[in-house]
Design a protein around this motif. Structure first.
Motif, PDB file in Angstrom:
ATOM      1  N   ASP A   1      43.353  26.605  40.460  1.00  0.00           N
ATOM      2  CA  ASP A   1      42.356  25.786  41.152  1.00  0.00           C
ATOM      3  C   ASP A   1      42.118  26.398  42.527  1.00  0.00           C
ATOM      4  N   ARG A   2      40.865  26.565  42.871  1.00  0.00           N
ATOM      5  CA  ARG A   2      40.554  27.237  44.131  1.00  0.00           C
ATOM      6  C   ARG A   2      40.864  26.333  45.331  1.00  0.00           C
ATOM      7  N   GLY A   3      41.203  26.963  46.428  1.00  0.00           N
ATOM      8  CA  GLY A   3      41.359  26.210  47.660  1.00  0.00           C
ATOM      9  C   GLY A   3      42.729  26.350  48.295  1.00  0.00           C
ATOM     10  N   VAL A   4      42.948  25.505  49.308  1.00  0.00           N
ATOM     11  CA  VAL A   4      44.177  25.529  50.097  1.00  0.00           C
ATOM     12  C   VAL A   4      44.767  24.126  50.050  1.00  0.00           C
ATOM     13  N   THR A   5      46.013  24.003  49.608  1.00  0.00           N
ATOM     14  CA  THR A   5      46.658  22.687  49.521  1.00  0.00           C
ATOM     15  C   THR A   5      47.250  22.304  50.870  1.00  0.00           C
TER      16      THR A   5
ATOM     17  N   ILE B   1      47.621  30.682  49.776  1.00  0.00           N
ATOM     18  CA  ILE B   1      48.275  31.353  48.645  1.00  0.00           C
ATOM     19  C   ILE B   1      47.196  32.150  47.914  1.00  0.00           C
ATOM     20  N   LEU B   2      47.334  33.453  47.924  1.00  0.00           N
ATOM     21  CA  LEU B   2      46.322  34.317  47.325  1.00  0.00           C
ATOM     22  C   LEU B   2      46.720  34.745  45.921  1.00  0.00           C
ATOM     23  N   MET B   3      45.731  34.850  45.047  1.00  0.00           N
ATOM     24  CA  MET B   3      46.007  35.259  43.669  1.00  0.00           C
ATOM     25  C   MET B   3      45.416  36.642  43.378  1.00  0.00           C
ATOM     26  N   TYR B   4      46.306  37.561  43.028  1.00  0.00           N
ATOM     27  CA  TYR B   4      45.902  38.894  42.581  1.00  0.00           C
ATOM     28  C   TYR B   4      46.409  39.105  41.158  1.00  0.00           C
ATOM     29  N   HIS B   5      45.832  40.095  40.488  1.00  0.00           N
ATOM     30  CA  HIS B   5      46.356  40.557  39.196  1.00  0.00           C
ATOM     31  C   HIS B   5      46.647  42.057  39.266  1.00  0.00           C
TER      32      HIS B   5
ATOM     33  N   LEU C   1      49.876  23.549  43.093  1.00  0.00           N
ATOM     34  CA  LEU C   1      49.307  24.193  44.289  1.00  0.00           C
ATOM     35  C   LEU C   1      48.061  25.021  43.967  1.00  0.00           C
ATOM     36  N   ARG C   2      47.112  24.935  44.861  1.00  0.00           N
ATOM     37  CA  ARG C   2      45.866  25.700  44.723  1.00  0.00           C
ATOM     38  C   ARG C   2      46.047  27.120  45.228  1.00  0.00           C
ATOM     39  N   ARG C   3      45.181  28.003  44.749  1.00  0.00           N
ATOM     40  CA  ARG C   3      45.214  29.380  45.248  1.00  0.00           C
ATOM     41  C   ARG C   3      43.816  29.879  45.598  1.00  0.00           C
ATOM     42  N   ILE C   4      43.793  30.901  46.402  1.00  0.00           N
ATOM     43  CA  ILE C   4      42.544  31.581  46.735  1.00  0.00           C
ATOM     44  C   ILE C   4      42.471  32.824  45.867  1.00  0.00           C
ATOM     45  N   LYS C   5      41.432  32.897  45.050  1.00  0.00           N
ATOM     46  CA  LYS C   5      41.291  34.049  44.164  1.00  0.00           C
ATOM     47  C   LYS C   5      40.722  35.229  44.948  1.00  0.00           C
ATOM     48  N   VAL C   6      41.413  36.367  44.842  1.00  0.00           N
ATOM     49  CA  VAL C   6      40.878  37.576  45.441  1.00  0.00           C
ATOM     50  C   VAL C   6      40.175  38.344  44.324  1.00  0.00           C
TER      51      VAL C   6
END
Ligand SMILES: [Zn+2]
Length: 274
Positions: A233-237, A36-40, A247-252
């Motif tokens: 929170d960083r990472g992959v659940t 799950i990637l996080m963008y703004h 659920l954790r996310r991967i920050k882009v």
């Protein structure tokens, strides 16, 4: 004979620094677990600006979409994950807040690559308040306030196209740790109702503003009928989910290059601390 010790020392220092900055030795998280990637924002950085890490330029974003396509990734939504859809190399692209470039820059690129995304929209995003000060008062520079936000018409088009799934991100981007119990319910459950009524789509996923949450907030999210919720929170659940509301996310990050991006995809992290 040339003295090689200074060179060896320099190489050693570089290797140590590189290993510390990029935790490249971290093991690969199973590709059966969706990323799950996080963008703004999808827009070029602003020279000297504080929040450039959340500005990913359109060129870089397109490179990432192409990279996913070339490497056999499939684009899922949070609703897919809630249903338990099983797919190797799945990625969910999420956009927080509701910046206008999500429509002008991200939307055409997502269509071009046949991708989908989840938009965690702040329901009342046109009230002229600076969200960033809710976390830290010294963030009161107006930098994010000046960034244009999505209009309701733009959101409607994005959602109607089927490219974007709509998620909730509270009404006012509140800092939940400073909110009363009543405010939490109004912000969390109220934002779901507002968005569902306004855009006539189901809203089943939630993103905690600033990634700040505690078990009480999570219980309100559950009570509100959300099936998934994402943190920062960083990472992959591991999947299927034991706690789908944490659920954790991967920050882009707009400050990071291709190496860090691929590393984060593979391991869920870029370094020991990020
Ligand atoms: Zn946010």
């Amino acid at each position: 004979m040339l003295n090689s010790w200074p060179w060896l020392a320099a190489v050693g220092i570089f290797v140590a620094w590189f290993s510390y900055r990029y935790a490249w030795w971290s093991s690969t998280v199973s590709w059966a677990y969706p990323r799950i990637l996080m963008y703004h924002m999808i827009r070029p950085p602003i020279r000297g600006a504080r929040f450039n890490s959340i500005r990913v330029s359109p060129e870089v974003f397109e490179w990432q979409l192409k990279w996913f396509t070339d490497h056999g990734f499939v684009f899922l939504t949070m609703a897919d994950l809630a249903k338990g859809v099983r797919q190797e190399r799945a990625v969910v692209l999420t956009f927080d807040d509701g910046f206008e470039d999500n429509y002008t820059a991200a939307f055409p690129l997502l269509k071009k690559y046949g991708a989908r995304a989840t938009l965690y929209l702040v329901a009342e995003r046109h009230d002229g308040r600076d969200w960033s000060t809710q976390k830290k008062a010294h963030h009161d520079t107006g930098e994010l306030l000046k960034e244009p936000k999505l209009s309701d018409e733009q959101v409607r088009e994005m959602v109607d196209s089927g490219v974007f799934e709509l998620g909730a991100h509270t009404k006012t981007h509140v800092n939940l740790s400073k909110a009363s119990g009543e405010e939490k319910r109004s912000e969390i459950i109220g934002s779901k109702k507002l968005l569902e009524e306004q855009f006539t789509v189901p809203v089943t996923s939630f993103a905690y503003p600033f990634g700040i949450w505690d078990p009480q907030d999570r219980d309100v999210v559950k009570e509100g009928g959300f099936s998934t919720a994402v943190t920062t929170d960083r990472g992959v659940t591991p999947y299927p989910y034991e706690n789908p509301l944490e659920l954790r996310r991967i920050k882009v990050s707009g400050r990071e290059g291709k190496f860090a991006f691929r590393l984060r995809l593979r391991t869920g992290r870029r370094s020991l601390w990020k």
